[in-house]
Design an enzyme around this catalytic site. Structure first.
Site, PDB file in Angstrom:
ATOM      1  N   GLY A 212       0.821  -1.205   0.000  1.00  0.00           N
ATOM      2  CA  GLY A 212       0.000   0.000   0.000  1.00  0.00           C
ATOM      3  C   GLY A 212       0.854   1.253   0.000  1.00  0.00           C
ATOM      4  O   GLY A 212       2.051   1.212   0.319  1.00  0.00           O
ATOM      5  N   CYS A 213       0.237   2.377  -0.345  1.00  0.00           N
ATOM      6  CA  CYS A 213       1.009   3.620  -0.450  1.00  0.00           C
ATOM      7  C   CYS A 213       1.400   4.146   0.926  1.00  0.00           C
ATOM      8  O   CYS A 213       2.554   4.504   1.166  1.00  0.00           O
ATOM      9  CB  CYS A 213       0.234   4.657  -1.253  1.00  0.00           C
ATOM     10  SG  CYS A 213      -1.477   4.893  -0.768  1.00  0.00           S
ATOM     11  N   TYR A 214       0.435   4.186   1.854  1.00  0.00           N
ATOM     12  CA  TYR A 214       0.760   4.643   3.211  1.00  0.00           C
ATOM     13  C   TYR A 214       1.826   3.753   3.831  1.00  0.00           C
ATOM     14  O   TYR A 214       2.744   4.226   4.517  1.00  0.00           O
ATOM     15  CB  TYR A 214      -0.479   4.567   4.105  1.00  0.00           C
ATOM     16  CG  TYR A 214      -1.410   5.733   4.022  1.00  0.00           C
ATOM     17  CD1 TYR A 214      -0.982   7.030   4.303  1.00  0.00           C
ATOM     18  CD2 TYR A 214      -2.751   5.553   3.714  1.00  0.00           C
ATOM     19  CE1 TYR A 214      -1.857   8.097   4.253  1.00  0.00           C
ATOM     20  CE2 TYR A 214      -3.633   6.618   3.655  1.00  0.00           C
ATOM     21  CZ  TYR A 214      -3.186   7.896   3.930  1.00  0.00           C
ATOM     22  OH  TYR A 214      -4.058   8.955   3.882  1.00  0.00           O
ATOM     23  N   THR A 215       1.674   2.462   3.627  1.00  0.00           N
ATOM     24  CA  THR A 215       2.556   1.533   4.314  1.00  0.00           C
ATOM     25  C   THR A 215       3.957   1.560   3.710  1.00  0.00           C
ATOM     26  O   THR A 215       4.943   1.446   4.436  1.00  0.00           O
ATOM     27  CB  THR A 215       1.959   0.123   4.277  1.00  0.00           C
ATOM     28  OG1 THR A 215       1.674  -0.215   2.929  1.00  0.00           O
ATOM     29  CG2 THR A 215       0.672   0.077   5.073  1.00  0.00           C
TER      30      THR A 215
ATOM     31  N   CYS B  19       5.360   4.177   2.535  1.00  0.00           N
ATOM     32  CA  CYS B  19       5.951   5.423   3.046  1.00  0.00           C
ATOM     33  C   CYS B  19       6.402   5.279   4.501  1.00  0.00           C
ATOM     34  O   CYS B  19       7.368   5.895   4.928  1.00  0.00           O
ATOM     35  CB  CYS B  19       4.927   6.550   2.895  1.00  0.00           C
ATOM     36  SG  CYS B  19       5.612   8.199   3.100  1.00  0.00           S
TER      37      CYS B  19
END
Lengths: 352, 352, 352, 352
Positions: free
Chosen positions: B155-158, B160
């Site tokens: 995922g994108c949040y993860t 980052c």
């Protein structure tokens, strides 16, 4: 004093100056009689802020052109840059002791001379006034403000953090050593100075932190949180810039003490702000958006459970130019002039 | 395999689909031979994303119209909504066992069936594939990805949060129980579905947190951080929406252990990413801006001292559609097809 | 000349300079060997534009520190402010006659000394070069550019207006006396100078026209449209600022002559740009959006029927920093160095 | 009627509904007693628009649940979608003949049945009311509005174009056959319906025209301009979308007739609006910005010389939700209820 107080706005060409004028133009008990802007002196306000074109306003003048003794000002708002402010106010209050002052700069927010010198790198130029000045967070210092001659209007970041945290620290409900404040501000908080870093193309379509680990607002937070907790408090605080004009949102991570649950913290805030005109505590678990307080003097506060037992996430939102600056300044004026607290600052938020 | 791999993009009408097409059109070793979009089937890609009007691309088709056995696809990117993904991939991989798959949904990110069922409320529909799937964070699992048939793109949040934190947890340099991740994302992370809450006027000129205390991305963080730390890790994580299109910035508050200073953490990350093509660690004390990685596959990481002794503030930034999704997916494809890791994803960031 | 041309960028700290560097870093036949920025001399490019932190680039130097004779530059891009440009280029070309120059300023766009003096209020400082300079609109002056030593890169507004109108004026298909060009530009067109009027809070969440009736770009339009029409042409032209970074959209109102219908005008443009690499004419009735050409060197043109018989509305869109400035400059470089026209500037637009 | 009129807002969950509530909450002579929103019936207003959380407002109900006979409504604002509006109002006015109505939809703006049928593709469902309805442009039809029972509030684009053009057409000062109106609107003009084309990522950071050559607003312009000019007028009109929330700016190209210069047109408008509360004509040569009327009921108009002799460029700006919709609706209410025209709508614009 007549039905309408005679008001001066020093520093009318900046954003907090414009916001003062916006609100004062519709304040039923205030009359703007003096506007200063040194570099724009001689111009009409409409040349600086075209939205005021339809209104009659005094021309902009320099501060030094004013004869404070004869000016007959009831209250002056001082929206000048940090540093010069203290000498201007010292001079004003010496010459016109009956003129009250609400200062929107940081100059009179710190009570302690040593702390001031440490954070700002020089001695205060008006130490007696520094002592006299009342910290203008109306929800906490109402009775002191009512009697004050000089009020130091709080900073926007610090207002947004203090409104949820001060009651919790006073109640010894949260651990003072574990507070993390992750704050996000719109661009008007940075003022109207022409800097490359504030150009549209440097700011829009992106997001960043700044002053990581060493932002000046921390001095004010240290002072107020330590007072509230009754011991030294040092918080983690990181400011960020959001590509929007108005609004501050603080996401605050705290740990309850003595078994205080997130629900307990929520109940405590709900009770503390039961009668507050400008603080609205949302139902437990809901969190606010800055857009829903835009242009209003309102602060929205939400409290939610963190995943880690005993920890809560508190989110507060306000408009940095209104409750975070000029609206709060007029709230202070209302108290200082014995007007009802919400006079002229009861605008409903502008959304969308 | 020929000089150019034959590539399918399932779900080409969403933002991650468009980003895959943008990058693949200029990838020297890839040829787009199949594009699906169930609701837009029969249309040209230019009707869905006009920026592709000048290019020759296959028409959009439905997934069910594809004969996987004869399609001759070397690698399929799956950019479908969560849930349907697992049955589509199960079917595809049964019929075309030589077709490799990079899945951009969350369906194959959790290794543990029970955790999956707990977070998503139903049993996984392809438990064998769930077991086989490799977690596609190339900076950590490179050798596994090179051999994988099915890669679960993070995922994108993860992404980052993991890029700065995983090396520190592996090195036992930070306290796993005191991590606060305050994350901010641009709007493309929310996809292209027509929802009131995603309209321009609901999103621009404001800022807010969402999913406070219970965001699904936490499942993935729990898994990976616990693996890295060698024990259960539960972090505080709050996502926010920024009025911008692309970019995630995570402000991360950590405490060093065993006397590890912020400078030590910085040195550790600098060394870990010495040869990484897509992670750039800034000089100590500097922190990144999302705009400086926009449209690139790069992650910028900064480390600064917090005011509280022993604590550090780490800030990481990436483009959620590139390194946070489609760029990382192509990075995984490159590894799976034995291409140099940066092939076709070495674009320089677009700023301003 | 070696496999890679040695390239200088004069004025690398502005937006067109950064866009040149972005594109040149991935240009297979170009090597950046010299970057200037007088006020930032001595600094690394990453200090001025952090997106370049991962790349090796020469340090910024002053122009006067350069020994042009020995510098061995094949081609210099000049992205300097208007006025100083002409003396810098005069000096450079005198000392290094083999160095070719693409000038992105307005200094060499007007062929006529008198017109230059009238619009800019002073005589040209390099009148011989002014005569020699070729106007760099590649779609119109390709063969001249291929032989040129000095190319005057067109303005962004004027490129956006000329690409649709020049072919129609040349074909005598529209009435030259009734052209209205209503143009809208993103903020990067205004450059990176720190001006109050370009601050985020002055520009976002609003829209306005500027320079109404007297914008300098009109000189360039007058010259080129008069050349195309074979007689004096004066158009109505109003520029506006859009709260976005990149993009120009021109809405153009024209009347067909000799019975030319909107469909005829569309057919004419379609044929004229049949083989153009960087102009795409949309199907009749469709009109473009700036976001679909963002970051690319593409221009999209649409033609639609107006309600008034015989009148058409033409809409053109390009990215002011790419096709409107630096991308077009590299397109000119490619022609001047006998590279394929699209080398290094075939990026797909970044949307969303 | 009591001191405060009893007000209903039908369609309170859209943006014009919210803007009505914002303004009415602070209107000294109005009390909101009824709010409808069919799909949100049963909910509190704060669930639909959180900015109203601090206020006491009636719960949302369905329209069909209302007993108009007994409701005792003095005036109803109708902010419903086009089409359903006419049957709702027909029913309401039959059952409660004393209730006055201001309709914000397009349903009652066209006087001519045939024109209505031609533009909307079906016969009007309330032809008698269509005849009775007064077109609510207060600056032109004040005395008719004062006596009206049903007022059709003008569209936002058309208000912005009519305020500068109608006086000039009435005075036969400009050529009716050569008017070009290039109009740009913020996103709230498109309403709150969840459509892909209105998502943040489809709208921000870009600009485009829409409905080129065939926008429905033209019906209203045709009617009013033809009435003003005393003969059939057909204008060129192109709407565009600006990535901002509020504001319309119209750039209008006209030719003076009978030797009327741009200065003459300016003088004419200045005189026409000498006593207007909500139209401000700028000094000759200055043009307005939308941000300077944001949130106010004000229209700013500027007139400048075009380069072509005899031609002028007129620029007008208003807030599409205030003067372009709900503010104007309350202005009409004030006239219909014999209140001073500016009551409750004298807010100063919110800038920045």
């Amino acid at each position: 004093m007549a039905d309408k107080a005679k008001i001066a706005v020093l520093g009318a060409s900046g954003y907090t100056g414009a916001e003062l004028v916006r609100l004062l133009l519709r304040h039923p008990r205030a009359e703007i009689v003096l506007l200063t802007a040194d570099r724009r002196a001689g111009q009409e306000m409409r040349a600086v802020f075209p939205q005021f074109a339809p209104f009659n306003l005094p021309k902009l003048v320099t501060i030094e052109s004013i004869d404070w003794k004869s000016a007959g000002i009831d209250l002056a708002f001082c929206a000048l840059p940090h540093g010069t402010t203290q000498t201007v106010i010292k001079d004003l209050m010496a010459k016109a002791p009956k003129t009250k002052v609400v200062d929107l700069s940081a100059d009179f927010r710190l009570h302690d001379n040593a702390a001031y010198a440490r954070w700002y790198g020089h001695d205060h130029q008006a130490p007696e006034l520094q002592k006299e000045a009342v910290y203008g967070l109306a929800e906490i210092y109402k009775s002191e403000i009512e009697k004050a001659r000089l009020v130091a209007n709080p900073g926007c970041y610090t207002t947004c953090a203090q409104l949820p945290l001060t009651p919790l620290l006073k109640a010894k409900a949260i651990e003072p050593g574990e507070i993390v404040i992750d704050a996000k501000s719109g661009m008007t908080g940075a003022g109207r100075a022409a800097k490359e870093s504030m150009l549209f193309s440097e700011v829009s379509e992106g997001f960043h932190a700044y002053g990581v680990g060493h932002h000046r607002h921390m001095a004010e937070l240290d002072q107020e949180f330590s007072l509230a907790a009754g011991k030294d408090v040092v918080v983690s605080f990181t400011p960020h810039l959001v590509p929007m004009n108005r609004g501050i949102l603080s996401t605050i991570y705290v740990r309850g003490i003595d078994g205080k649950s997130p629900e307990d913290l929520h109940a405590l805030l709900l009770k503390f702000y039961e009668k507050a005109e400008f603080v609205h505590v949302l139902p437990f678990g809901e969190t606010p958006q800055t857009r829903h307080v835009r242009g209003s003097n309102m602060t929205f506060i939400g409290v939610a459970k963190d995943r880690q037992p005993g920890r809560a996430i508190i989110v507060s939102a306000l408009d940095n130019l209104t409750k975070g600056a000029s609206g709060q300044a007029i709230q202070n004026m209302n108290l200082m002039l014995s007007y009802p607290e919400a006079t002229g600052i009861d605008q409903v938020a502008l959304f969308p």
